[in-house]
Enzyme design. Structure first.
Site, PDB file in Angstrom:
ATOM      1  N   ASP A 139      14.653  -0.791   1.399  1.00  9.20           N
ATOM      2  CA  ASP A 139      15.357  -0.977   2.664  1.00  9.20           C
ATOM      3  C   ASP A 139      16.401  -2.085   2.453  1.00  9.20           C
ATOM      4  OD1 ASP A 139      15.983  -0.930   5.362  1.00  9.20           O
ATOM      5  OD2 ASP A 139      14.169  -1.917   6.026  1.00  9.20           O
TER       6      ASP A 139
ATOM      7  N   PHE B  83      13.446   4.173  11.184  1.00  8.47           N
ATOM      8  CA  PHE B  83      12.132   3.803  10.670  1.00  8.47           C
ATOM      9  C   PHE B  83      11.354   5.068  10.355  1.00  8.47           C
ATOM     10  CE2 PHE B  83       8.026   1.861  10.256  1.00  8.47           C
ATOM     11  CZ  PHE B  83       8.358   0.661   9.639  1.00  8.47           C
TER      12      PHE B  83
ATOM     13  N   LYS C 273      17.083   3.551   1.768  1.00  6.72           N
ATOM     14  CA  LYS C 273      17.805   3.358   3.033  1.00  6.72           C
ATOM     15  C   LYS C 273      18.975   2.414   2.748  1.00  6.72           C
ATOM     16  CE  LYS C 273      14.741   2.841   6.667  1.00  6.72           C
ATOM     17  NZ  LYS C 273      14.039   1.944   7.629  1.00  6.72           N
TER      18      LYS C 273
ATOM     19  N   GLU D  10       7.848   2.814  -6.067  1.00  6.69           N
ATOM     20  CA  GLU D  10       7.921   2.244  -4.712  1.00  6.69           C
ATOM     21  C   GLU D  10       8.189   3.352  -3.694  1.00  6.69           C
ATOM     22  OE1 GLU D  10       7.030   0.350  -2.629  1.00  6.69           O
ATOM     23  OE2 GLU D  10       8.254  -1.438  -2.397  1.00  6.69           O
TER      24      GLU D  10
ATOM     25  N   ARG E 236      -0.058   6.517   7.656  1.00 10.85           N
ATOM     26  CA  ARG E 236       0.010   6.656   6.196  1.00 10.85           C
ATOM     27  C   ARG E 236      -0.518   8.008   5.737  1.00 10.85           C
ATOM     28  NH1 ARG E 236       1.271   1.646   3.948  1.00 10.85           N
ATOM     29  NH2 ARG E 236       0.385  -0.179   4.952  1.00 10.85           N
TER      30      ARG E 236
ATOM     31  N   LYS F 272       0.818  -1.197   0.000  1.00 10.35           N
ATOM     32  CA  LYS F 272       0.000   0.000   0.000  1.00 10.35           C
ATOM     33  C   LYS F 272       0.861   1.260   0.000  1.00 10.35           C
ATOM     34  CE  LYS F 272      -3.124  -2.295   3.212  1.00 10.35           C
ATOM     35  NZ  LYS F 272      -3.610  -2.250   4.618  1.00 10.35           N
ATOM     36  N   GLY F 273       2.106   1.135   0.466  1.00  8.59           N
ATOM     37  CA  GLY F 273       2.938   2.287   0.808  1.00  8.59           C
ATOM     38  C   GLY F 273       3.114   3.342  -0.266  1.00  8.59           C
TER      39      GLY F 273
HETATM   40  P1  IMP Z   1      12.766  -4.320   1.975  1.00  5.26           P
HETATM   41  O1  IMP Z   1      12.298  -5.601   1.378  1.00  5.26           O
HETATM   42  O2  IMP Z   1      13.540  -4.546   3.230  1.00  5.26           O
HETATM   43  O3  IMP Z   1      13.523  -3.428   1.001  1.00  5.26           O
HETATM   44  O4  IMP Z   1      11.500  -3.541   2.492  1.00  5.26           O
HETATM   45  C1  IMP Z   1      10.682  -2.842   1.662  1.00  5.26           C
HETATM   46  C2  IMP Z   1       9.322  -2.653   2.294  1.00  5.26           C
HETATM   47  O5  IMP Z   1       9.375  -2.621   3.727  1.00  5.26           O
HETATM   48  C3  IMP Z   1       8.786  -1.306   1.896  1.00  5.26           C
HETATM   49  O6  IMP Z   1       8.015  -1.433   0.720  1.00  5.26           O
HETATM   50  C4  IMP Z   1       7.975  -0.886   3.103  1.00  5.26           C
HETATM   51  O7  IMP Z   1       6.660  -1.358   2.994  1.00  5.26           O
HETATM   52  C5  IMP Z   1       8.657  -1.553   4.274  1.00  5.26           C
HETATM   53  N1  IMP Z   1       9.596  -0.656   4.965  1.00  5.26           N
HETATM   54  C6  IMP Z   1      10.941  -0.743   5.033  1.00  5.26           C
HETATM   55  N2  IMP Z   1      11.479   0.246   5.760  1.00  5.26           N
HETATM   56  C7  IMP Z   1      10.447   0.999   6.166  1.00  5.26           C
HETATM   57  C8  IMP Z   1      10.347   2.214   6.949  1.00  5.26           C
HETATM   58  O8  IMP Z   1      11.322   2.818   7.424  1.00  5.26           O
HETATM   59  N3  IMP Z   1       9.086   2.687   7.142  1.00  5.26           N
HETATM   60  C9  IMP Z   1       7.971   2.074   6.643  1.00  5.26           C
HETATM   61  N4  IMP Z   1       8.022   0.965   5.903  1.00  5.26           N
HETATM   62  C10 IMP Z   1       9.246   0.430   5.672  1.00  5.26           C
HETATM   63 MG    MG Z   2       6.085  -0.776   0.199  1.00  6.20          MG
END
Ligand code: IMP
Ligand code: MG
Length: 175
Positions: free
Chosen positions: A103, A152, A131, A99, A165, A43-44
């Site tokens: 992270d 975060f 990040k 996106e 959100r 949803k982000g």
């Molecule tokens: P990744 O697979 O670790 O790159 O994570 C990506 C997903 O994790 C993003 O699409 C977000 O939904 C969530 N996410 C990662 N870090 C954060 C943050 O700092 N705040 C909110 N959501 C996060």
């Molecule tokens: Mg996301």
């Protein structure tokens, strides 16, 4: 004691708006004469997607993909699934994935691999926040809004346990 996060502004709505505008100009220039299919990762990224497309003077189309998420935890489980796929065919289309945050990179690299198998004409990635300190899988980001510290963040579509959100700025959660 109940965990009561206190959001602190990291990136203001004005800074976000300027970045969205800059990204839109870059995307417009690169997609001249094309009809890209923008895919928002739910949803982000829905807030970012909504602002971005309104700055794009292109004959674009939209899709939304839902991936399995973190749930209430802050850490990725490392296992990603497509919960809701795109109905629009991907084959031979110019795909731009939109996106909210990269992270560890696990989520988005899974999605890029999944889309690549569908043989798009091109596949690019537009990310609002990166990040890099926590990266575990290399991710090629074509359009980037902001690099953020290893904290975060919430707001502007990003949640913590489905909250925040709707906040207009991007905030860090301080315990
Ligand atoms: P990744 O697979 O670790 O790159 O994570 C990506 C997903 O994790 C993003 O699409 C977000 O939904 C969530 N996410 C990662 N870090 C954060 C943050 O700092 N705040 C909110 N959501 C996060
Ligand atoms: Mg996301």
């Amino acid at each position: 004691m109940v965990f009561q996060p206190q959001p602190k502004i990291l990136i203001s709505r004005d800074e976000i708006a300027k970045a969205v505008d800059r990204l839109a100009r870059d995307i417009e220039r690169d997609y001249q004469g094309k009809q890209p299919l923008l895919i928002s990762v739910l949803k982000g990224s829905f807030v970012f997607m909504a602002d971005l497309i309104r700055q794009l003077d292109l004959p674009l189309e939209l899709e939304f993909i839902r991936l399995s998420s973190y749930g209430a935890a802050r850490e990725s489980s490392g296992k990603v699934r497509v919960v809701q796929g795109a109905k629009t065919p991907i084959k031979d289309r110019d795909i731009l994935v939109v996106e909210d945050i990269v992270d560890t990179g696990i989520t988005i690299s899974f999605l890029l691999d999944y889309l690549k198998k569908k043989k798009p004409a091109s596949l690019k990635l537009c990310v609002l926040t990166d990040k890099p300190s926590r990266r575990r899988v290399p991710v090629p980001i074509d359009y980037l809004g902001f690099t953020v510290p290893n904290k975060f963040i919430v707001g502007y579509g990003l949640d913590f346990d489905e909250r925040f959100r709707n906040l207009p700025h991007i905030y860090t959660l301080e315990d």
